[in-house]
Motif scaffolding. Structure first.
Motif, PDB file in Angstrom:
ATOM      1  N   SER A  55     -16.429 -16.794   3.577  1.00 17.76           N
ATOM      2  CA  SER A  55     -17.545 -17.714   3.839  1.00 17.76           C
ATOM      3  C   SER A  55     -17.389 -18.994   3.033  1.00 17.76           C
ATOM      4  O   SER A  55     -17.735 -20.072   3.514  1.00 17.76           O
ATOM      5  N   LEU A  56     -16.843 -18.912   1.831  1.00 17.36           N
ATOM      6  CA  LEU A  56     -16.661 -20.140   1.047  1.00 17.36           C
ATOM      7  C   LEU A  56     -15.673 -21.063   1.760  1.00 17.36           C
ATOM      8  O   LEU A  56     -15.897 -22.261   1.897  1.00 17.36           O
ATOM      9  N   ASP A  57     -14.591 -20.488   2.260  1.00 20.70           N
ATOM     10  CA  ASP A  57     -13.568 -21.299   2.910  1.00 20.70           C
ATOM     11  C   ASP A  57     -14.097 -21.928   4.200  1.00 20.70           C
ATOM     12  O   ASP A  57     -13.836 -23.087   4.493  1.00 20.70           O
ATOM     13  N   ASN A  58     -14.850 -21.156   4.954  1.00 19.06           N
ATOM     14  CA  ASN A  58     -15.278 -21.641   6.268  1.00 19.06           C
ATOM     15  C   ASN A  58     -16.613 -22.371   6.257  1.00 19.06           C
ATOM     16  O   ASN A  58     -16.858 -23.221   7.114  1.00 19.06           O
TER      17      ASN A  58
ATOM     18  N   LYS B 287     -22.082 -14.991   7.045  1.00 19.43           N
ATOM     19  CA  LYS B 287     -21.288 -15.883   7.885  1.00 19.43           C
ATOM     20  C   LYS B 287     -19.789 -15.587   7.765  1.00 19.43           C
ATOM     21  O   LYS B 287     -18.959 -16.400   8.136  1.00 19.43           O
ATOM     22  N   SER B 288     -19.467 -14.426   7.226  1.00 15.27           N
ATOM     23  CA  SER B 288     -18.050 -14.086   7.051  1.00 15.27           C
ATOM     24  C   SER B 288     -17.425 -13.626   8.359  1.00 15.27           C
ATOM     25  O   SER B 288     -18.088 -12.998   9.189  1.00 15.27           O
ATOM     26  N   ARG B 289     -16.157 -13.953   8.551  1.00 11.53           N
ATOM     27  CA  ARG B 289     -15.442 -13.498   9.751  1.00 11.53           C
ATOM     28  C   ARG B 289     -14.840 -12.105   9.570  1.00 11.53           C
ATOM     29  O   ARG B 289     -14.386 -11.489  10.525  1.00 11.53           O
ATOM     30  N   ILE B 290     -14.792 -11.657   8.316  1.00  8.68           N
ATOM     31  CA  ILE B 290     -14.381 -10.268   8.078  1.00  8.68           C
ATOM     32  C   ILE B 290     -15.626  -9.525   7.610  1.00  8.68           C
ATOM     33  O   ILE B 290     -16.460 -10.092   6.905  1.00  8.68           O
TER      34      ILE B 290
ATOM     35  N   LYS C  95     -21.742 -22.541  18.027  1.00 11.95           N
ATOM     36  CA  LYS C  95     -20.344 -22.278  18.415  1.00 11.95           C
ATOM     37  C   LYS C  95     -20.010 -20.822  18.063  1.00 11.95           C
ATOM     38  O   LYS C  95     -20.730 -20.181  17.301  1.00 11.95           O
ATOM     39  N   VAL C  96     -18.879 -20.347  18.572  1.00 10.37           N
ATOM     40  CA  VAL C  96     -18.445 -19.015  18.148  1.00 10.37           C
ATOM     41  C   VAL C  96     -17.501 -19.144  16.950  1.00 10.37           C
ATOM     42  O   VAL C  96     -16.872 -20.180  16.742  1.00 10.37           O
ATOM     43  N   VAL C  97     -17.450 -18.067  16.185  1.00  7.68           N
ATOM     44  CA  VAL C  97     -16.556 -18.059  15.024  1.00  7.68           C
ATOM     45  C   VAL C  97     -15.705 -16.798  15.038  1.00  7.68           C
ATOM     46  O   VAL C  97     -16.139 -15.742  15.488  1.00  7.68           O
ATOM     47  N   LYS C  98     -14.488 -16.930  14.575  1.00  2.00           N
ATOM     48  CA  LYS C  98     -13.608 -15.766  14.437  1.00  2.00           C
ATOM     49  C   LYS C  98     -12.581 -16.060  13.354  1.00  2.00           C
ATOM     50  O   LYS C  98     -12.422 -17.206  12.915  1.00  2.00           O
ATOM     51  N   CYS C  99     -11.879 -15.029  12.951  1.00  4.44           N
ATOM     52  CA  CYS C  99     -10.836 -15.178  11.935  1.00  4.44           C
ATOM     53  C   CYS C  99      -9.707 -16.053  12.480  1.00  4.44           C
ATOM     54  O   CYS C  99      -9.229 -15.847  13.591  1.00  4.44           O
ATOM     55  N   ASP C 100      -9.295 -17.044  11.676  1.00  6.35           N
ATOM     56  CA  ASP C 100      -8.192 -17.912  12.103  1.00  6.35           C
ATOM     57  C   ASP C 100      -6.989 -17.792  11.159  1.00  6.35           C
ATOM     58  O   ASP C 100      -6.106 -18.647  11.158  1.00  6.35           O
ATOM     59  N   LEU C 101      -6.985 -16.765  10.341  1.00  4.52           N
ATOM     60  CA  LEU C 101      -5.904 -16.503   9.380  1.00  4.52           C
ATOM     61  C   LEU C 101      -5.711 -17.648   8.376  1.00  4.52           C
ATOM     62  O   LEU C 101      -4.665 -17.741   7.723  1.00  4.52           O
TER      63      LEU C 101
ATOM     64  N   GLU D 204      -7.772 -16.117   2.929  1.00  2.48           N
ATOM     65  CA  GLU D 204      -8.563 -16.054   1.694  1.00  2.48           C
ATOM     66  C   GLU D 204      -8.979 -14.624   1.356  1.00  2.48           C
ATOM     67  O   GLU D 204      -9.035 -14.250   0.192  1.00  2.48           O
ATOM     68  N   CYS D 205      -9.287 -13.806   2.377  1.00  2.63           N
ATOM     69  CA  CYS D 205      -9.761 -12.447   2.113  1.00  2.63           C
ATOM     70  C   CYS D 205      -8.697 -11.633   1.403  1.00  2.63           C
ATOM     71  O   CYS D 205      -8.979 -10.920   0.438  1.00  2.63           O
ATOM     72  N   ALA D 206      -7.456 -11.767   1.878  1.00  3.50           N
ATOM     73  CA  ALA D 206      -6.371 -10.989   1.272  1.00  3.50           C
ATOM     74  C   ALA D 206      -6.154 -11.424  -0.176  1.00  3.50           C
ATOM     75  O   ALA D 206      -5.917 -10.593  -1.059  1.00  3.50           O
TER      76      ALA D 206
END
Ligand code: SF4
Ligand code: SF4
Lengths: 614, 157
Positions: free
Chosen positions: B23-26, B34-37, B109-115, B121-123
């Motif tokens: 969420s911080l990154d996005n 608001k996290s994608r993971i 808009k839609v949101v999803k993981c974009d690596l 960031e999650c990893a």
């Protein structure tokens, strides 16, 4: 930034919810959470108020770092005048609830008055309303949490609630969030119950921001690295949980056993971390299922356990067959060593029940230990208790946990806590505590400094107000001899002040195994407006300590209450390295008062108060 | 060579550092909602399970999008949403069999993981290595290594 900058005032008598700006001048003087909420409470209530009257208030409060990516940044506290003690109470909890409150945009919630009927507070970001809780009144924490999520059709709601114990006036009821995380001590849940407030349910999606995100991520990453590289926070706690302490403290000769009659427990091995990880012969599984972290925590000391289905405690009770919050050290000690019970599965069952009905396992186990001594001394009979209450009886432990959780039968008497119970039966000397609150899991005879920390703790006997065990047993930050009382007053003061600041930040006190205030300061400085140094944090800690002390003095406590039971002062420890020792409180206390800048009567001098801006 | 997120629920402690980092990154703030993971807590079983988009080779969301707002990032293989083109019709959220692309009410808009352009960031934030970013052809390598080890131990016994 960091602080949301607003708080919610809920008047339960009137049924109103009102948003107010946070007093930022106070936030800068008291940081947040424990400090800030104590400032509000002491400004708003009469110290002499009956804790269970509508005039007492209860504050749920977060710190400026709560909800950020700092390690362990999910904490919240419940601050009130304690039902068990009549002293200032501040009970801290992890899990996910604190983060949710912050994400909904609230630094704290002040509850005042008393609702005419059972209600729960439901918050969805800016929206807050009191809803009817009659369907949940009389149900457990577990059922309440599930029921409320169901009411709103939203599994992502976080809930903090009381069990039946809090409704029934058990003096040491907790506020339990996320099924098994608790603001556990001093009866904060009893106060909540007295207000007819069953639960607080929150859904927060607004987010938390900090002053300088880039610097904050760097500072918190530095902090996380220190935690990961430290033997206790990087290895001991993740691998073994807080139960890593069981054998260590027993070998130190400071594991209070059978209501402090003994100071070592012969079955310590059977109830500690190794026992939890051991594969059981009965079902081929271990008690420990997995490690669990609170929100944001990179240590993960939490344990999830599953009870052996063939064990007598659950064989006929399938509702306890699932995995749930397992034993941490203080609970394992209280339910085990304090009662002399060495059956790990029985302890786990009693712990589940404590979570399910919201009772503090420390005070419950210690009170049962006192009752067992009364029973063995023939003061209590089977007619009164309903069953044999001999030390070491695992069945009695399980039955009494169930009864106390609901405030039924002899459980209603155990629900008084050891002070009132032993007074009622004419043996007050058998209550092992200070200011009405029972000792946790370290014996003040074998560890001198912790004895002084107990005697002077503002919320009654407590290890978390100044964890000198870190120094006296683990050598953090420097090793001191646990058997020597020299230098302990200064050690106790330093730990108390630093901890008060940590408790006000939103972070977990377990980080202090690895972090000093020098590690906290850059994280707080990158998040909060203003300049934050270790010195400033230490001064805030000392200010908080004196503020709490002033409240207690005004509530009627005196120097005579900074005391330990005779057993710790006169009956020497019997075995182990501490054999022959009593606690040397009378030697330490005057020096402690002097270091604090207090009079002989334990009252902060005018000079001290003005130095701290009080 | 592409990399994939590799998830090992057995190591997850439920700390949500991954959600915070995402969420911080996005979003520029800490906001797990608001996290994608997402981490799912199967309370009764004592299991924490991280879950996010696995970047299908033939992506349902991409195929379904009427405005061609979802494209492939050639460098990483990630399926990426263009905010400029997304009209918030949510057809992709219906098409995705896994639920890992979701609508954001605040932006429409839609949101999803974009690596994270190849540096997730999650990893990086995960303290337990429950999430790692590894060779896309060999996400099973660690599991294979463990199995090989126990097979060998059995053979030697
Ligand atoms: S150290 Fe333990 S209690 Fe503290 S935040 Fe981490 S998991 Fe929770
Ligand atoms: S950061 Fe890692 S351990 Fe923490 S919740 Fe995410 S996947 Fe689990």
């Amino acid at each position: 930034m960091a602080w949301a900058g607003k708080m919610l005032r809920v008047n339960l008598t009137e049924g109103t919810c009102k948003s107010e700006p946070l007093n930022m001048e106070w936030a800068h003087a008291y940081l947040g959470q424990r400090g800030l909420a104590t400032k509000y409470l002491t400004e708003e209530i009469d110290p002499k108020v009956d804790p269970l009257s509508p005039e007492n208030k209860m504050i749920m409060t977060t710190g400026p770092l709560t909800g950020t990516c700092a390690s362990t940044a999910g904490r919240y506290s419940v601050v009130t005048k304690g039902a068990l003690t009549g002293a200032i109470a501040c009970s801290n909890s992890g899990g996910y609830f604190g983060n949710e409150m912050k994400n909904a945009g609230w630094d704290q919630i002040i509850f005042e008055g008393k609702s005419p009927k059972p209600v729960y507070l439901y918050i969805e970001n800016d929206k807050a309303e009191l809803l009817d809780a009659s369907a949940h009144w009389g149900t457990s924490v577990w059922d309440t949490e599930e029921g409320i999520k169901h009411n709103h059709g939203d599994p992502q709601i976080r809930v903090a609630s009381i069990g039946v114990s809090g409704e029934q006036g058990v003096k040491y009821a907790c506020v339990v969030n996320d099924m098994h995380r608790a603001a556990g001590r001093s009866g904060v849940g009893t106060v909540m119950g007295s207000k007819n407030l069953k639960a607080v349910a929150i859904r927060g999606t607004l987010g938390v921001s900090v002053k300088d995100p880039k610097r904050f991520v760097q500072a918190t990453n530095d902090g996380k690295k220190v935690l990961a590289d430290n033997a206790v926070t990087g290895q001991g706690l993740p691998a073994m949980g807080t139960q890593v302490l069981m054998n260590v403290i027993n070998e130190t000769g400071a594991l209070p056993t059978r209501n402090h009659r003994d100071n070592q427990f012969e079955s310590a091995n059977d109830i500690g971390a190794e026992a939890m990880a051991k594969v059981r012969e009965t079902d081929g599984k271990a008690n420990l299922i997995t490690n669990a972290a609170c929100f944001g925590c990179t240590i993960a000391c939490g344990r999830i356990s599953q009870i052996d289905r063939t064990h007598f405690s659950v064989a006929e009770r399938p509702q306890y067959h699932k995995a749930s919050g397992g034993l941490e050290y203080e609970a394992a000690w209280a339910l085990g060593a304090a009662t002399g019970v060495g059956d790990l599965e029985a302890l786990t069952f009693a712990n589940f029940v404590c979570n399910e009905q919201g009772i503090d396992p420390i005070t419950f186990g210690a009170t049962l230990g006192a009752a067992m001594e009364l029973f063995e001394d023939g003061v209590l009979t089977e007619e009164q208790t309903g069953m044999s209450l001999k030390f070491g009886d695992a069945k009695a432990l399980c039955e009494m946990a169930l009864l106390t959780g609901k405030g039924e039968g002899f459980g209603a008497e155990l629900g008084l806590g050891s002070k009132l119970l032993t007074e009622k039966y004419g043996r007050p000397e058998l209550s092992m505590g200070v200011k009405g609150q029972e000792f946790p899991a370290y014996d003040g005879r074998g560890i001198q400094g912790i004895g002084l920390a107990y005697a002077t703790s503002n919320r009654g006997a407590c290890h978390l107000r100044g964890y000198t065990i870190a120094s006296e047993v683990f050598g953090i930050p420097v090793k001191t001899d646990p058997l020597d009382s020299d230098g302990k007053p200064a050690l106790v003061k330093a730990f108390q002040d630093a901890t008060a600041a940590v408790d006000s930040s939103g972070l977990c006190v377990f980080t202090t195994f690895a972090w000093t205030l020098e590690d906290f300061a850059p994280q707080i400085d990158a998040a909060c407006e203003g300049d934050w140094t270790a010195e400033r944090l230490l001064e805030i800690g000392e200010r908080i300590w004196n503020l709490e002390r002033n409240f207690n003095n005004a509530a009627g406590f005196t120097a005579a209450d900074d005391n330990l039971p005779e057993r710790l002062l006169k009956d020497a420890a019997k075995t182990g390295p501490s054999e022959g020792k009593v606690n040397e409180l009378s030697k330490m206390l005057p020096e402690y008062y002097e270091l604090r800048g207090w009079s002989h009567a334990g009252v902060p001098t005018n000079e001290t108060l003005s130095r701290l801006g009080l | 060579m592409h990399k994939s997120l590799s998830i090992d629920p057995g190591k997850c402690t439920g700390c949500l550092q991954c959600e915070l980092a995402c969420s911080l990154d996005n979003e520029g703030m800490f906001n797990p909602s608001k996290s994608r993971i997402k981490i799912f807590n199967f309370e009764d079983k004592g299991r924490f399970v991280p879950y996010t988009c696995t970047q299908c080779a033939e992506a349902w969301c991409l195929e379904a999008c009427p405005t061609h707002a979802i494209t492939i990032d050639r460098a990483t293989g990630a399926k990426v949403v263009s905010d400029a083109l997304c009209v918030g019709c949510k057809v992709c959220t219906i098409a995705c069999p896994f639920g890992t692309i979701n609508f954001n009410q605040d932006t429409g808009k839609v949101v999803k993981c974009d690596l994270c352009e190849g540096d997730p960031e999650c990893a990086k934030a995960c303290p337990t290595e429950a999430i790692t970013y590894v060779d896309a052809d060999w996400t099973g390598l660690e599991k294979m290594r463990a199995s090989a080890g126990s097979a060998d131990a059995a053979a030697q016994a």
